[in-house]
Scaffold this motif. Sequence first.
Motif, mmCIF file in Angstrom:
data_model
loop_
_atom_site.group_PDB
_atom_site.id
_atom_site.type_symbol
_atom_site.label_atom_id
_atom_site.label_comp_id
_atom_site.label_asym_id
_atom_site.label_seq_id
_atom_site.Cartn_x
_atom_site.Cartn_y
_atom_site.Cartn_z
ATOM 1 N N ARG A 47 5.099 93.403 -25.741
ATOM 2 C CA ARG A 47 5.415 91.814 -26.179
ATOM 3 C C ARG A 47 4.726 91.618 -27.487
ATOM 4 N N GLU A 48 4.575 92.136 -28.367
ATOM 5 C CA GLU A 48 3.961 91.909 -29.551
ATOM 6 C C GLU A 48 4.411 90.620 -30.089
ATOM 7 N N ARG A 49 3.466 90.334 -30.780
ATOM 8 C CA ARG A 49 3.400 88.762 -31.533
ATOM 9 C C ARG A 49 2.675 88.723 -32.965
ATOM 10 N N VAL A 50 3.143 88.565 -33.994
ATOM 11 C CA VAL A 50 2.732 88.583 -35.261
ATOM 12 C C VAL A 50 2.905 87.278 -35.909
ATOM 13 N N LEU A 51 1.848 86.456 -36.223
ATOM 14 C CA LEU A 51 1.998 85.217 -36.690
ATOM 15 C C LEU A 51 1.915 85.555 -38.130
ATOM 16 N N PHE A 52 2.771 84.682 -39.040
ATOM 17 C CA PHE A 52 2.930 84.613 -40.551
ATOM 18 C C PHE A 52 2.297 83.235 -40.885
ATOM 19 N N ASN A 53 1.568 83.455 -41.974
ATOM 20 C CA ASN A 53 0.952 82.400 -42.927
ATOM 21 C C ASN A 53 1.045 82.575 -44.158
ATOM 22 N N HIS A 54 1.010 81.404 -44.788
ATOM 23 C CA HIS A 54 1.073 81.489 -46.522
ATOM 24 C C HIS A 54 0.118 80.395 -46.948
ATOM 25 N N PRO A 108 0.533 76.850 -39.717
ATOM 26 C CA PRO A 108 0.986 78.069 -39.702
ATOM 27 C C PRO A 108 2.667 78.180 -39.910
ATOM 28 N N GLY A 109 3.142 79.341 -40.247
ATOM 29 C CA GLY A 109 4.277 79.517 -40.486
ATOM 30 C C GLY A 109 5.092 79.687 -39.373
ATOM 31 N N TYR A 110 5.168 81.038 -38.830
ATOM 32 C CA TYR A 110 6.016 81.128 -37.585
ATOM 33 C C TYR A 110 5.417 82.407 -36.951
ATOM 34 N N ALA A 111 5.959 82.694 -35.787
ATOM 35 C CA ALA A 111 5.541 84.013 -35.260
ATOM 36 C C ALA A 111 7.033 85.054 -35.011
ATOM 37 N N MET A 112 6.594 86.290 -35.214
ATOM 38 C CA MET A 112 7.702 87.470 -35.044
ATOM 39 C C MET A 112 7.292 87.937 -33.610
ATOM 40 N N THR A 113 8.329 88.083 -33.096
ATOM 41 C CA THR A 113 8.233 88.707 -31.786
ATOM 42 C C THR A 113 8.781 90.014 -31.462
ATOM 43 N N LEU A 114 8.264 91.132 -30.828
ATOM 44 C CA LEU A 114 8.752 92.522 -30.936
ATOM 45 C C LEU A 114 8.642 92.780 -29.257
ATOM 46 N N ASP A 115 9.841 92.863 -28.646
ATOM 47 C CA ASP A 115 9.983 92.893 -27.309
ATOM 48 C C ASP A 115 10.595 94.402 -27.085
ATOM 49 N N SER A 116 9.881 95.194 -26.277
ATOM 50 C CA SER A 116 10.438 96.328 -25.755
ATOM 51 C C SER A 116 10.145 96.517 -24.285
ATOM 52 N N ASP A 117 10.391 97.648 -23.627
ATOM 53 C CA ASP A 117 10.550 97.896 -22.337
ATOM 54 C C ASP A 117 9.106 97.326 -21.411
ATOM 55 N N ALA A 118 9.448 96.547 -20.585
ATOM 56 C CA ALA A 118 8.054 95.947 -20.296
ATOM 57 C C ALA A 118 7.358 96.709 -19.043
ATOM 58 N N ASP A 119 8.169 97.749 -18.691
ATOM 59 C CA ASP A 119 7.520 98.671 -17.675
ATOM 60 C C ASP A 119 6.980 99.877 -18.164
ATOM 61 N N ARG A 120 7.061 100.166 -19.603
ATOM 62 C CA ARG A 120 6.636 101.149 -20.096
ATOM 63 C C ARG A 120 5.146 101.548 -19.749
ATOM 64 N N ASP A 121 4.607 102.881 -19.488
ATOM 65 C CA ASP A 121 3.566 103.297 -19.199
ATOM 66 C C ASP A 121 2.614 103.233 -20.321
ATOM 67 N N VAL A 122 1.768 102.349 -20.506
ATOM 68 C CA VAL A 122 0.675 102.468 -21.874
ATOM 69 C C VAL A 122 -0.715 102.869 -21.487
ATOM 70 N N VAL A 123 -1.201 104.014 -21.791
ATOM 71 C CA VAL A 123 -2.540 104.584 -21.811
ATOM 72 C C VAL A 123 -3.114 104.892 -23.050
ATOM 73 N N ASP A 124 -4.487 104.729 -22.959
ATOM 74 C CA ASP A 124 -5.339 105.074 -24.140
ATOM 75 C C ASP A 124 -4.971 104.248 -25.105
ATOM 76 N N TYR A 125 -4.658 102.689 -24.740
ATOM 77 C CA TYR A 125 -4.386 101.851 -25.791
ATOM 78 C C TYR A 125 -5.743 101.265 -26.575
ATOM 79 N N SER A 126 -5.628 101.172 -27.835
ATOM 80 C CA SER A 126 -6.389 100.508 -28.681
ATOM 81 C C SER A 126 -5.579 99.748 -29.987
ATOM 82 N N ILE A 168 13.531 94.562 -29.852
ATOM 83 C CA ILE A 168 14.261 93.409 -30.007
ATOM 84 C C ILE A 168 13.165 92.622 -30.904
ATOM 85 N N ILE A 169 13.678 92.378 -32.198
ATOM 86 C CA ILE A 169 12.838 91.580 -33.125
ATOM 87 C C ILE A 169 13.371 90.031 -33.152
#
Length: 754
Positions: A47-54, A108-126, A168-169
């Motif tokens: 559930r990524e969220r990237v905020l855009f500013n100018h 702030p400007g707005y946010a971009m959302t990047l949604d993918s499979d919420a059940d994905r097994d995420v290991v070794d995150y950084s 999904i963006i």
Amino acid sequence: MGAAVVEVISSIEMHGIRDVTPAGRWEDAFLSGNGEYGIMVHGDPCRERVLFNHHRFVLPNGTHDARPPHLADQIEQVRDLILSGRRAEAGRVLAGGEPLQWTQAFHPGYAMTLDSDADRDVVDYSRATDFTTGEVSVHWGGRVHRRCFVSRADAVVVQHIDGGGEVIIGLTGELPGRPDSVRYQTAAYSIGGSVQLGIRGTYPEGLGAYGFEGLTLVLGDATASGDRVAVRGEALLLTKLARYDEPGWGTADLEAALAALGGFDYAELLARHTAIHRPAYQRVSLDLHVPAADRDLPVGDLLAQQNADRSALRPALLEKLFHSGRYLLLSSSGVLPPRLTGLWLGEWGAAWSGDFTTDANVNLQMAGANIGALPEVTAAYARLIYAQIRDWQTNARAIYGARGILAPSRTDGEHGHLFHYNDDWPWAAWLPGADWLLYPLYEHSLVTGEGLGELAPWLVEAALFFEDFLTRTDEAGHVVFVPSFSAESGPPDETGHPVYAAANATMDIAAARHAFRTAKAVTGSDQWDTLLDRLPPYRVDERGALAEWAWPGYEGDEDHRHISHLYPVWPLHEITPPGTPALAAAAHRALTLRGDENLSAHGSLHRALVAARLRDGELAYENVRKIVGNDMFFRSLMSSHNPDLEIYNADAAHTLPGVLIEMLVDSQPGVVDLLPALPAGLPTGAIHGVLCRGGVTIEELGWDTDVLRVRLRSPVAQDVSVRSPYGEQRVHLPTAEAVSVTFSASPRRDRRAV
């Protein structure tokens, strides 16, 4: 497109940060910027969220066309009232009953959302930020899945995603505090075989601007559906932003600009950007001899260790803050210099409008720009100043009927007219602003040896204002600064309440003296000597402290966050321990008497800068500890205004590198002071690339308990005095040749010279 993306996770050690959890709030989002656009990356795999500013996204509020008050015909009355002790009444005349108006708030400007499979097994995150490239990356499962940066070369936000499945963006303007009057529209569409994702924000009508937009070109296996885009596998996302004063949208121009970049892959765009960003960032570095394992700790661990023991500063964190501060300062400087929040914001309603607060904050953030070899930052600052300095002439004429320039205490970057004042806050009486705000540009000339150029006539204009303003004299024949305001403090009245309209603020005297001396140097004329001779002397009070006002009967607020009266110490070098020891002792006394009020970041670091100039390393270090040891850095290493992460604010993050440089190197033309304020807490280390006033570069300065070594270089032949706690040497620097100097390990002198 993706083949050139290197999928390895490397240690960023000194020149970057990494975290092992996504940002839980927008303040912890990792940051990238090109001085115009800024992004904030949360780093959530699913559930990524990237905020855009100018930099120019400011909310119109009707002050776009605000102008200074016409007070010239009332100033003599104001002067009479202040000199007769009726200061509160004088403040009311200055304000004319007007309410306090604020600058247009950065938003702030707005946010971009990047949604993918919420059940994905995420290991070794950084997640990581590489200061040398400005790139933010998100890693899991042993490889890089997302990376992004904001290009200085191409003025575009560049994102590469490889989620391993469908993503999904979408775009949204639903950020905390959004005013109902600001309306958003989003759309996804195909044009010319490419997929576009756009968002528009419309401002309320009739207040000074129309709206803003962002447009993203999606390259890859992408499908537009409604107002979202589905991406499968790898994709390259290119984003442009714009703001519009007049009705209408420039979408077609954004589409064309993005299409022109569509032939580049991620690696090519990164290389174009890095060729500009990396050399600037790498000019200066600090090495506190921190073990590699400590340098490579996740940022959350570094902050947790510091917060667990606030009594001492951890070198690993201090070193990291030096480099992150330079990175953030550079990344937020381009079309404009950094705002109160740099270039980033994740919610509406920024404190103090998120503007350029000019009575302290913006200059403090600039403290490490010139000596820290970041002319790009100074150039951004110059763009702000020169774009509005003619408005300062309007201020001087309207308020005082004077020639010259009078700067406002704050600006949103769109104009420099003075309109922020009311009965209590007499900002029309803040006189030193032009000299104070021109100083970083003057210092640039001292550091680089470049001519004054466009700056020269404006330095004379600063002096002309004081020449016309100073019409009153005291019994001793000294000119009187009236009205006068020592930002942001005032002597109390008979009830004990501060009244801000006053006479002879110490900062005013220092600014006028500097302006007259500088004008004399620029013009070669002796006309300024008479005025210099008539300036009032600084006042030392019965406690032996440099007084905030050179006027009898005034008392200062010793718990105030501002220390305007120490302007002659920092940045002016007018008061120094070697040159003016008695005044330096008085300034030191004033500094030690001053309390901390709310422990605001700018207050503590302003104190640290002055302490370093006064050769008190322990006091400088203690003021740095008030910042680093009071939980004032988010996981992005952006700072807060107050302890315990209260109010997102760039003052500490951007000022700290300048403070550390000043503790290690001080300079004036012909003189280089090494370790002038080295505290016991920094027993060993090295710094590279510092620039000195007078054109000398310190290629390397290394110190420990046994020896001090420095390597110097000058573009022109010159002789300089190199001073250190071990002694002084006179050194000849041939043109463009490096010269090394070593000082013996004799016992160090007491660094508290005052």
